[in-house]
Design an enzyme around this catalytic site. Structure first.
Site, PDB file in Angstrom:
ATOM      1  N   GLY A   1       0.776  -1.241   0.000  1.00 39.03           N
ATOM      2  CA  GLY A   1       0.000   0.000   0.000  1.00 39.03           C
ATOM      3  C   GLY A   1       0.804   1.286   0.000  1.00 39.03           C
ATOM      4  O   GLY A   1       0.341   2.308   0.509  1.00 39.03           O
TER       5      GLY A   1
ATOM      6  N   ARG B   1      -6.044  -8.178  -8.675  1.00 34.11           N
ATOM      7  CA  ARG B   1      -7.096  -9.015  -9.251  1.00 34.11           C
ATOM      8  C   ARG B   1      -7.504  -8.467 -10.602  1.00 34.11           C
ATOM      9  O   ARG B   1      -7.678  -7.249 -10.757  1.00 34.11           O
ATOM     10  CB  ARG B   1      -8.365  -9.026  -8.362  1.00 34.11           C
ATOM     11  CG  ARG B   1      -8.193  -9.585  -6.988  1.00 34.11           C
ATOM     12  CD  ARG B   1      -7.755 -11.026  -6.963  1.00 34.11           C
ATOM     13  NE  ARG B   1      -8.717 -11.954  -7.558  1.00 34.11           N
ATOM     14  CZ  ARG B   1      -8.417 -13.197  -7.921  1.00 34.11           C
ATOM     15  NH1 ARG B   1      -7.189 -13.656  -7.775  1.00 34.11           N
ATOM     16  NH2 ARG B   1      -9.331 -13.991  -8.425  1.00 34.11           N
TER      17      ARG B   1
ATOM     18  N   ASN C   1      -5.941   3.225 -12.414  1.00 30.65           N
ATOM     19  CA  ASN C   1      -4.933   2.243 -12.021  1.00 30.65           C
ATOM     20  C   ASN C   1      -3.555   2.850 -12.231  1.00 30.65           C
ATOM     21  O   ASN C   1      -3.373   3.713 -13.089  1.00 30.65           O
ATOM     22  CB  ASN C   1      -5.067   0.975 -12.879  1.00 30.65           C
ATOM     23  CG  ASN C   1      -4.065  -0.097 -12.480  1.00 30.65           C
ATOM     24  OD1 ASN C   1      -3.872  -0.372 -11.293  1.00 30.65           O
ATOM     25  ND2 ASN C   1      -3.394  -0.699 -13.458  1.00 30.65           N
TER      26      ASN C   1
ATOM     27  N   HIS D   1       0.406   1.689 -13.094  1.00 30.13           N
ATOM     28  CA  HIS D   1       1.202   0.563 -13.582  1.00 30.13           C
ATOM     29  C   HIS D   1       2.664   1.010 -13.702  1.00 30.13           C
ATOM     30  O   HIS D   1       2.926   2.106 -14.204  1.00 30.13           O
ATOM     31  CB  HIS D   1       0.668   0.094 -14.942  1.00 30.13           C
ATOM     32  CG  HIS D   1       1.423  -1.089 -15.478  1.00 30.13           C
ATOM     33  ND1 HIS D   1       1.255  -2.355 -14.968  1.00 30.13           N
ATOM     34  CD2 HIS D   1       2.373  -1.182 -16.447  1.00 30.13           C
ATOM     35  CE1 HIS D   1       2.070  -3.192 -15.601  1.00 30.13           C
ATOM     36  NE2 HIS D   1       2.752  -2.507 -16.502  1.00 30.13           N
TER      37      HIS D   1
ATOM     38  N   GLU E   1       6.136   6.857  -8.950  1.00 32.03           N
ATOM     39  CA  GLU E   1       4.715   6.506  -8.779  1.00 32.03           C
ATOM     40  C   GLU E   1       4.087   7.333  -7.664  1.00 32.03           C
ATOM     41  O   GLU E   1       2.950   7.806  -7.781  1.00 32.03           O
ATOM     42  CB  GLU E   1       4.569   5.017  -8.437  1.00 32.03           C
ATOM     43  CG  GLU E   1       4.924   4.078  -9.568  1.00 32.03           C
ATOM     44  CD  GLU E   1       4.698   2.618  -9.183  1.00 32.03           C
ATOM     45  OE1 GLU E   1       3.639   2.286  -8.633  1.00 32.03           O
ATOM     46  OE2 GLU E   1       5.597   1.790  -9.430  1.00 32.03           O
TER      47      GLU E   1
HETATM   48  C1  GRF Z   1       3.277  -0.690  -7.703  1.00 32.18           C
HETATM   49  O1  GRF Z   1       4.511  -0.779  -8.359  1.00 32.18           O
HETATM   50  C2  GRF Z   1       2.155  -0.506  -8.698  1.00 32.18           C
HETATM   51  O2  GRF Z   1       2.515   0.240  -9.801  1.00 32.18           O
HETATM   52  C3  GRF Z   1       1.870  -1.931  -9.096  1.00 32.18           C
HETATM   53  O3  GRF Z   1       2.030  -2.685  -7.921  1.00 32.18           O
HETATM   54  C4  GRF Z   1       2.904  -2.004  -7.032  1.00 32.18           C
HETATM   55  C5  GRF Z   1       2.151  -1.806  -5.761  1.00 32.18           C
HETATM   56  O4  GRF Z   1       2.930  -1.258  -4.733  1.00 32.18           O
HETATM   57  N1  GRF Z   1       0.573  -2.028  -9.730  1.00 32.18           N
HETATM   58  P1  GRF Z   1       2.236  -0.633  -3.442  1.00 32.18           P
HETATM   59  O5  GRF Z   1       1.341  -1.706  -2.850  1.00 32.18           O
HETATM   60  O6  GRF Z   1       1.477   0.570  -3.854  1.00 32.18           O
HETATM   61  O7  GRF Z   1       3.377  -0.297  -2.516  1.00 32.18           O
END
Ligand code: GRF
Length: 220
Positions: A15, A94, A110, A112, A177
């Site tokens: 998270g 999921r 989302n 990615h 991110e």
């Molecule tokens: C992130 O790299 C996101 O882009 C991908 O899964 C990872 C999740 O990390 N979909 P977190 O749970 O937000 O730390």
């Protein structure tokens, strides 16, 4: 009366992207607030982090359901009960069926860890290094039924360095991110970014137009 959009965050694990959204929502002028965090994995560490921030959490364990549709019916009901306007998938592992995705069309985001449409799916960083790309990054997009597809809201680019391991690159992209997701959600929640013909358009000039290059120059 508050006009902030009510956000439901879907997680499956640690998270950290959820945490970056929680932090953004602390700012009173931010156009969104998180009303619920839901995990399909009851042991997701992110659930505790959200609860410590005073956010309502639910775990809806997909393993307890006979079908994807049955799982998604409860997920949908929990989101509606919480009055959610927009869903943010943040490490939610999921795949969702067409029924759920269409029910939340243009209201589900989302993140990615690649510059889509390159490197959809898992093991993105290994594959980016293997392909020898010089630049990688992350993408926030609207969710469609096809995995890691859908109108792109914002992207951030980071360099791939010659000696990078997949973990090194993952850490550099993750930092991006954490900056990108709050910016992209801000564009959507404020109504500045909308979908037209499967592309995201800006109705009003946003702070930046959706492209970011570390260390965070706005490419306008
Ligand atoms: C992130 O790299 C996101 O882009 C991908 O899964 C990872 C999740 O990390 N979909 P977190 O749970 O937000 O730390």
């Amino acid at each position: 009366m508050s006009t902030r959009k009510r956000i439901g965050v879907l997680i499956s694990g640690r998270g950290s992207n959820m945490s970056s959204l929680i932090e953004a929502c602390i700012i009173p002028e931010y156009p969104a607030e998180i009303t619920i965090v839901i995990s399909n994995d009851p042991s997701a560490p992110g659930l505790d982090i959200a609860a410590q921030s005073g956010i309502t959490t639910r775990s809806i364990d997909h393993k307890q359901y006979p079908s994807r549709e049955a799982f998604e019916a409860d997920l949908d009901a929990a989101l509606k009960e919480a009055g959610v306007d927009l869903i943010c998938n943040a490490g939610f592992m999921r795949l969702l069926t067409n029924g759920f995705v269409e029910g939340w069309r243009d209201r589900q985001l989302n993140i990615h860890p690649s510059l889509l449409p390159a490197f959809k799916g898992l093991h993105t960083h290994e594959r980016a290094i293997e392909a020898g790309v010089r630049i990688s990054g992350c993408t926030v997009h609207y969710v469609r039924t096809q995995m890691d597809a859908g109108p792109i809201i914002a992207q951030a680019a980071v360099p791939v360095l010659p000696d990078d391991s997949a973990d090194d690159l993952a850490a550099r992209v993750l930092e991006a991110e954490h900056k990108l997701y709050p910016l992209a959600l801000e564009m959507v929640a404020s109504g500045k970014a909308t979908v037209e013909g499967e592309r995201v358009v800006f109705n009003e000039k946003p702070k930046a137009h959706g492209a970011y290059i570390a260390p965070w120059f706005d490419v306008n």
